[in-house]
Design an enzyme around this catalytic site. Structure first.
Site, PDB file in Angstrom:
ATOM      1  N   GLU A  93       0.834  -1.191   0.000  1.00 28.41           N
ATOM      2  CA  GLU A  93       0.000   0.000   0.000  1.00 28.41           C
ATOM      3  C   GLU A  93       0.874   1.248   0.000  1.00 28.41           C
ATOM      4  O   GLU A  93       1.939   1.269   0.601  1.00 28.41           O
ATOM      5  CB  GLU A  93      -0.887   0.010   1.237  1.00 28.41           C
ATOM      6  CG  GLU A  93      -1.753  -1.237   1.311  1.00 28.41           C
ATOM      7  CD  GLU A  93      -2.773  -1.200   2.433  1.00 28.41           C
ATOM      8  OE1 GLU A  93      -3.643  -2.069   2.443  1.00 28.41           O
ATOM      9  OE2 GLU A  93      -2.716  -0.303   3.294  1.00 28.41           O
ATOM     10  N   CYS A 106       3.741   8.501   1.139  1.00 26.69           N
ATOM     11  CA  CYS A 106       4.215   7.583   2.168  1.00 26.69           C
ATOM     12  C   CYS A 106       4.475   6.244   1.480  1.00 26.69           C
ATOM     13  O   CYS A 106       3.543   5.573   1.033  1.00 26.69           O
ATOM     14  CB  CYS A 106       3.132   7.453   3.247  1.00 26.69           C
ATOM     15  SG  CYS A 106       3.539   6.281   4.546  1.00 26.69           S
ATOM     16  N   CYS A 113       6.590  -6.867   7.189  1.00 32.45           N
ATOM     17  CA  CYS A 113       7.570  -6.326   8.137  1.00 32.45           C
ATOM     18  C   CYS A 113       7.833  -7.399   9.187  1.00 32.45           C
ATOM     19  O   CYS A 113       6.929  -8.138   9.562  1.00 32.45           O
ATOM     20  CB  CYS A 113       7.009  -5.073   8.798  1.00 32.45           C
ATOM     21  SG  CYS A 113       8.169  -4.283   9.941  1.00 32.45           S
ATOM     22  N   CYS A 117       5.906  -5.007  15.960  1.00 26.26           N
ATOM     23  CA  CYS A 117       5.323  -4.045  16.911  1.00 26.26           C
ATOM     24  C   CYS A 117       3.839  -4.386  17.142  1.00 26.26           C
ATOM     25  O   CYS A 117       3.093  -4.603  16.184  1.00 26.26           O
ATOM     26  CB  CYS A 117       5.447  -2.619  16.383  1.00 26.26           C
ATOM     27  SG  CYS A 117       7.158  -2.110  16.122  1.00 26.26           S
ATOM     28  N   CYS A 120       0.870  -2.318  15.344  1.00 31.70           N
ATOM     29  CA  CYS A 120       0.969  -1.982  13.918  1.00 31.70           C
ATOM     30  C   CYS A 120       0.471  -3.100  13.013  1.00 31.70           C
ATOM     31  O   CYS A 120       0.845  -4.263  13.185  1.00 31.70           O
ATOM     32  CB  CYS A 120       2.424  -1.659  13.593  1.00 31.70           C
ATOM     33  SG  CYS A 120       2.691  -1.187  11.879  1.00 31.70           S
ATOM     34  N   CYS A 334      -1.318   5.986  10.051  1.00 35.05           N
ATOM     35  CA  CYS A 334      -0.125   5.307  10.565  1.00 35.05           C
ATOM     36  C   CYS A 334      -0.474   3.967  11.183  1.00 35.05           C
ATOM     37  O   CYS A 334      -1.372   3.872  12.015  1.00 35.05           O
ATOM     38  CB  CYS A 334       0.547   6.134  11.646  1.00 35.05           C
ATOM     39  SG  CYS A 334       1.047   7.730  11.092  1.00 35.05           S
TER      40      CYS A 334
END
Ligand code: SAH
Length: 348
Positions: A93, A106, A113, A117, A120, A334
């Site tokens: 994305e 962005c 990933c 975290c 996220c 975010c």
């Protein structure tokens, strides 16, 4: 198909060499990049190239522009989110935010990933692989063609940990700076990291003029470890040492990102402790009221609580801002970006 190389992975010197090796004139490299950066992605449409060269290009190279799978626009019209698919089927994305001073993009830097975290979405399905510099660049070319407007700022805050893909990300930054390309100055680029200490120091030594943003999110290791597995490897004092080194070397102010999670890291004591550890540093704190991700169940503090936290930091001399929330109605804010759009659809 397998042997085709993505021309966006080349810088101009590498493309000049390619021309030489393939018995072509070196100046063709610049002509081709001129077409690509004018949004022409088909070798066949590059009219000033001889037919024989176009044929050769098609046999050996391709312009790795991802395909638009979906696009969403926020209700206020200021945020565009794109789902892009690459040749091997991987999807990421990319978000473009419209500000008064211009468009900011962005970009994602990895397919998924591996940092884990807890707050996220990008990490929910783990990591598939690093993106190449050309794949990262392809997001800007594809998004710019879609919106039909210039992009003036880049934030490396999409899916992925940019410093976990160091070489490709730095080459990407070099390519965005290039005068034959987007010509975006390093000061218009922000790289956000969860705090990989050796890479922060390495970056400092390379003297880039980009803005470094560090995802701190907690005032001490105890809380940070509960939120971010990487905190087990790099304690806050080592991160802050690396940041001081970065500031010394580059003279650049660092941004510390702090996602405020209700009941987790937003008490007045947390604010005081945060102010203490950052005292005297050339830095700025960016508070992000945590965004909802279905998997995590975290909630954001009320606007009053956010203001109180912000005020406590400011009172102790720490420059602080609250990040303006954009695109949360299209899951573009975010921490809401995720790789798997199929999974996304199933969980609707
Ligand atoms: N991997 C990099 C960049 C990715 S995200 C990093 O960790 O910095 C960009 C920012 O959004 C980071 O500060 C990240 O911690 C933050 N973020 C992630 N999930 C979030 C959420 N649910 N709400 C608010 N901010 C979040």
């Amino acid at each position: 198909m397998i042997d085709l190389k993505n021309i966006l992975d080349f810088d101009i010197n590498e493309l000049r060499n390619w021309m030489k090796e393939n018995g072509e004139k070196e100046f063709r490299a610049k002509q081709i990049f001129d077409w690509i950066y004018k949004d022409c992605f088909e070798f066949d449409q590059m009219r000033n190239l001889p037919e024989s060269l176009r044929k050769k290009l098609k046999e050996k190279l391709y312009v790795g522009i991802p395909e638009v799978v979906e696009k969403y626009k926020s209700r206020d019209g200021d945020t565009n989110k794109f789902l892009f698919r690459y040749m091997d089927g991987n999807i990421i994305e990319t978000v473009v935010m419209h500000y008064k001073h211009g468009n900011s993009i962005c970009v994602s830097t990895q397919f998924g990933c591996r940092m884990g975290c807890s707050f996220c979405a990008s990490t929910v399905n783990g990591m598939v692989r690093n993106m190449t510099c050309g794949e990262i660049l392809g997001q800007i070319l594809a998004a710019r063609k879609e919106i039909g407007e210039r992009i003036s700022n880049i934030v490396l805050m999409g899916t992925g940990e940019p410093l976990d893909n160091f070489e490709n990300v730095l080459k990407f930054i070099d390519l965005t700076n290039a005068d034959y390309g987007f010509n975006i100055g390093q000061r218009h680029i922000t790289l956000s990291t969860c705090g990989l200490v050796p890479q922060i120091k390495k970056l400092a030594d390379m003297n880039y003029q980009i803005t470094l943003a560090v995802s701190l999110h907690a005032p001490n290791d105890k809380i940070r470890i509960e939120m971010m597995p990487i905190a087990n490897k790099y304690p806050i004092n080592e991160i802050l040492d690396a940041c001081r080194y970065y500031i010394d070397k580059t003279n650049r102010r660092i941004t510390f990102e702090y996602a405020l999670i209700k009941g987790k890291n937003n008490s007045p004591e947390n604010a005081a402790e945060l102010a203490d550890i950052l005292k005297g540093m050339l830095c700025h704190v960016n508070l992000i009221p945590v965004n909802t991700v279905v998997e995590n169940g975290f909630s954001k503090p009320s606007p009053e609580e956010v203001n109180t936290f912000c005020g406590l930091l400011a009172k102790r001399g720490i420059e602080t801002t609250v990040r303006r929330e954009m695109g949360s109605d299209i899951n573009a804010a975010c921490g809401q970006l995720r790789r798997s759009y199929l999974k996304d659809q199933r969980s609707d």
